[in-house]
Design a protein around this motif. Structure first.
Motif, mmCIF file in Angstrom:
data_model
loop_
_atom_site.group_PDB
_atom_site.id
_atom_site.type_symbol
_atom_site.label_atom_id
_atom_site.label_comp_id
_atom_site.label_asym_id
_atom_site.label_seq_id
_atom_site.Cartn_x
_atom_site.Cartn_y
_atom_site.Cartn_z
ATOM 1 N N LEU A 55 -1.894 42.032 37.689
ATOM 2 C CA LEU A 55 -0.831 42.077 37.210
ATOM 3 C C LEU A 55 0.361 43.327 37.026
ATOM 4 O O LEU A 55 0.733 43.406 37.714
ATOM 5 N N VAL A 56 -1.321 44.504 36.519
ATOM 6 C CA VAL A 56 -0.059 45.273 36.616
ATOM 7 C C VAL A 56 0.015 46.594 37.743
ATOM 8 O O VAL A 56 0.512 47.161 37.932
ATOM 9 N N SER A 57 -1.003 45.990 38.956
ATOM 10 C CA SER A 57 -0.911 46.607 39.729
ATOM 11 C C SER A 57 0.229 46.141 41.059
ATOM 12 O O SER A 57 0.767 46.282 41.437
ATOM 13 N N MET A 58 0.894 44.785 41.005
ATOM 14 C CA MET A 58 1.749 44.519 41.110
ATOM 15 C C MET A 58 3.008 44.439 40.618
ATOM 16 O O MET A 58 3.752 44.487 41.655
ATOM 17 N N GLN A 59 2.653 45.025 39.388
ATOM 18 C CA GLN A 59 4.274 44.760 39.061
ATOM 19 C C GLN A 59 4.337 46.197 38.944
ATOM 20 O O GLN A 59 5.488 47.268 39.634
ATOM 21 N N LEU A 60 3.284 47.167 39.154
ATOM 22 C CA LEU A 60 3.534 48.504 39.976
ATOM 23 C C LEU A 60 4.204 49.062 41.145
ATOM 24 O O LEU A 60 4.696 49.362 41.367
ATOM 25 N N LEU A 61 3.826 47.795 42.600
ATOM 26 C CA LEU A 61 4.249 47.699 43.715
ATOM 27 C C LEU A 61 6.340 47.288 43.115
ATOM 28 O O LEU A 61 6.803 47.491 44.129
ATOM 29 N N ALA A 62 5.897 46.316 42.115
ATOM 30 C CA ALA A 62 7.313 45.842 42.007
ATOM 31 C C ALA A 62 8.635 46.954 41.575
ATOM 32 O O ALA A 62 9.727 46.437 42.137
ATOM 33 N N VAL A 63 8.307 47.507 41.165
ATOM 34 C CA VAL A 63 8.824 48.563 40.050
ATOM 35 C C VAL A 63 9.349 50.145 40.753
ATOM 36 O O VAL A 63 9.959 51.330 40.251
ATOM 37 N N THR A 64 8.078 50.928 41.530
ATOM 38 C CA THR A 64 7.950 52.216 41.643
ATOM 39 C C THR A 64 9.536 52.472 42.175
ATOM 40 O O THR A 64 10.218 53.459 41.332
ATOM 41 N N LEU A 65 9.273 52.004 43.945
ATOM 42 C CA LEU A 65 10.451 52.437 44.384
ATOM 43 C C LEU A 65 11.710 51.640 43.954
ATOM 44 O O LEU A 65 12.789 52.876 44.124
ATOM 45 N N VAL A 66 11.770 50.317 43.417
ATOM 46 C CA VAL A 66 13.183 50.159 42.688
ATOM 47 C C VAL A 66 13.318 50.997 41.521
ATOM 48 O O VAL A 66 14.639 51.811 41.555
ATOM 49 N N GLY A 67 12.527 51.126 41.270
ATOM 50 C CA GLY A 67 13.004 52.457 40.289
ATOM 51 C C GLY A 67 13.514 53.778 40.133
ATOM 52 O O GLY A 67 14.963 54.393 39.910
ATOM 53 N N ALA A 68 12.886 53.896 41.286
ATOM 54 C CA ALA A 68 13.190 55.516 42.134
ATOM 55 C C ALA A 68 15.259 54.871 42.392
ATOM 56 O O ALA A 68 15.828 55.833 42.516
ATOM 57 N N LEU A 69 15.078 54.264 42.948
ATOM 58 C CA LEU A 69 16.581 53.996 44.237
ATOM 59 C C LEU A 69 17.263 54.265 42.984
ATOM 60 O O LEU A 69 18.641 54.397 43.262
ATOM 61 N N TRP A 70 17.129 52.949 42.055
ATOM 62 C CA TRP A 70 18.282 52.892 40.982
ATOM 63 C C TRP A 70 18.273 54.020 39.668
ATOM 64 O O TRP A 70 19.315 54.329 40.017
ATOM 65 N N THR A 71 17.317 55.358 39.729
ATOM 66 C CA THR A 71 17.882 56.346 39.199
ATOM 67 C C THR A 71 18.414 56.986 40.324
ATOM 68 O O THR A 71 19.536 57.958 40.011
ATOM 69 N N LEU A 72 18.144 57.606 41.410
ATOM 70 C CA LEU A 72 18.762 58.107 42.497
ATOM 71 C C LEU A 72 20.885 58.134 42.311
ATOM 72 O O LEU A 72 21.259 58.537 42.528
ATOM 73 N N ASP A 73 20.225 56.526 42.365
ATOM 74 C CA ASP A 73 22.443 55.971 42.263
ATOM 75 C C ASP A 73 22.408 56.415 41.418
ATOM 76 O O ASP A 73 24.134 56.956 41.498
ATOM 77 N N VAL A 74 22.252 55.947 39.926
ATOM 78 C CA VAL A 74 22.573 56.321 38.682
ATOM 79 C C VAL A 74 23.153 58.339 38.696
ATOM 80 O O VAL A 74 24.102 58.348 38.335
ATOM 81 N N ALA A 75 21.994 59.108 39.440
ATOM 82 C CA ALA A 75 21.640 59.763 38.686
ATOM 83 C C ALA A 75 23.290 60.400 39.523
ATOM 84 O O ALA A 75 23.953 61.290 39.488
ATOM 85 N N VAL A 76 23.930 60.006 40.791
ATOM 86 C CA VAL A 76 24.287 60.800 41.779
ATOM 87 C C VAL A 76 25.679 60.182 41.573
ATOM 88 O O VAL A 76 26.453 61.323 41.756
ATOM 89 N N ALA A 77 25.686 58.954 41.100
ATOM 90 C CA ALA A 77 26.908 58.294 40.596
ATOM 91 C C ALA A 77 27.381 59.121 39.668
ATOM 92 O O ALA A 77 28.696 59.692 39.376
ATOM 93 N N ALA A 78 26.848 59.560 38.875
ATOM 94 C CA ALA A 78 26.916 60.144 37.419
ATOM 95 C C ALA A 78 27.221 61.895 37.846
ATOM 96 O O ALA A 78 27.969 62.497 37.100
ATOM 97 N N LEU A 79 26.970 62.706 38.814
ATOM 98 C CA LEU A 79 27.453 63.993 39.279
ATOM 99 C C LEU A 79 28.220 63.775 40.128
ATOM 100 O O LEU A 79 29.022 64.667 39.591
ATOM 101 N N ILE A 80 28.176 63.408 40.763
ATOM 102 C CA ILE A 80 29.696 63.425 41.709
ATOM 103 C C ILE A 80 30.311 62.106 41.999
ATOM 104 O O ILE A 80 31.566 62.167 42.890
ATOM 105 N N GLY A 81 30.266 60.724 41.464
ATOM 106 C CA GLY A 81 31.413 59.482 41.722
ATOM 107 C C GLY A 81 31.253 58.834 42.672
ATOM 108 O O GLY A 81 31.869 58.176 42.859
ATOM 109 N N MET A 82 29.283 59.145 43.382
ATOM 110 C CA MET A 82 29.571 58.341 44.825
ATOM 111 C C MET A 82 28.573 57.855 44.395
ATOM 112 O O MET A 82 27.216 58.040 43.766
ATOM 113 N N HIS A 83 28.225 56.928 44.899
ATOM 114 C CA HIS A 83 27.056 55.497 44.820
ATOM 115 C C HIS A 83 26.153 55.244 45.647
ATOM 116 O O HIS A 83 26.315 55.217 47.097
ATOM 117 N N PRO A 84 25.058 56.142 46.108
ATOM 118 C CA PRO A 84 25.044 56.391 48.386
ATOM 119 C C PRO A 84 24.131 55.166 48.281
ATOM 120 O O PRO A 84 23.713 54.624 48.853
#
Length: 204
Positions: A55-84
């Motif tokens: 179960l923990v291995s499955m969820q590592l696959l589920a959240v790692t890249l999704v979390g990274a992309l979510w964080t990138l989108d929020v961070a860029v939007a906070a800095l320059i107001g655009m959602h990449p």
């Protein structure tokens, strides 16, 4: 057998779920739990409690890249107001409840928890098959059971937008293929390499 995960982690994550899940249920509705990242929170919680490597291995696959992309989108939007990438516009929408926006920050730390659990329990190389099967179940259910305007798991179109280029059935097929290939397979290959390196150094 002695527990391999700290009790504090289990209790802390349980407290988080007991706050987060009822709040999401009331504010967003039960269909919101079909989001694969939300479902991952519940499955990771269970995986931590029973110390399930699968179960923990499955969820590592589920959240790692999704979390990274979510964080990138929020961070860029906070800095320059655009959602990449898109899909996190609600984090900057005053009409969205502040509690929902605050609780959504779990995207930042869920991969860390999953990664730590996998480091302690080991990685199950079959996780990609199980997580892909789960995804292939959840995506059609998201299409059939949820309101189109919610676009849960992007079943109406990628990056939070509707699509009209493909027939819905063909788009769903493409989505079901893309999800494991784009989001799961890179992390799966990385984890196999890390586990081989770890086993080599343990045996050295």
């Amino acid at each position: 057998m002695a527990s391999q995960l700290p009790l504090g982690l289990k209790l802390g994550f349980t407290a988080w779920v007991l706050i987060w899940a009822p709040s999401y249920w009331v504010l967003l509705g039960p269909d919101n739990f079909l989001w694969l990242c939300d479902l991952a929170s519940l499955l990771l919680w269970l995986g931590l409690l029973i110390e399930s490597r699968r179960l923990v291995s499955m969820q590592l696959l589920a959240v790692t890249l999704v979390g990274a992309l979510w964080t990138l989108d929020v961070a860029v939007a906070a800095l320059i107001g655009m959602h990449p990438i898109g899909g996190t516009e609600y984090m900057f929408d005053s009409a969205s409840p502040a509690l929902v926006r605050g609780l959504s920050l779990f995207h930042l730390w869920l991969p860390v928890v999953a990664g730590y659990a996998v480091w302690r329990l080991g990685y199950d190389h079959r996780a990609i098959y199980w997580q892909t099967g789960l995804t292939w179940l959840v995506i059609p259910l998201s299409y059939w059971l949820t309101a189109p305007e919610h676009n849960i798991n992007w079943v109406q179109g990628p990056f939070g937008q509707s699509q009209t280029s493909l027939e819905p059935c063909w788009y769903l097929v493409a989505l079901m293929l893309a999800w494991p290939l784009v989001l799961y397979l890179p992390i799966h290959l990385l984890m196999l390499a890390i586990m081989r390196w770890r086993s080599h150094h343990r045996g050295a």
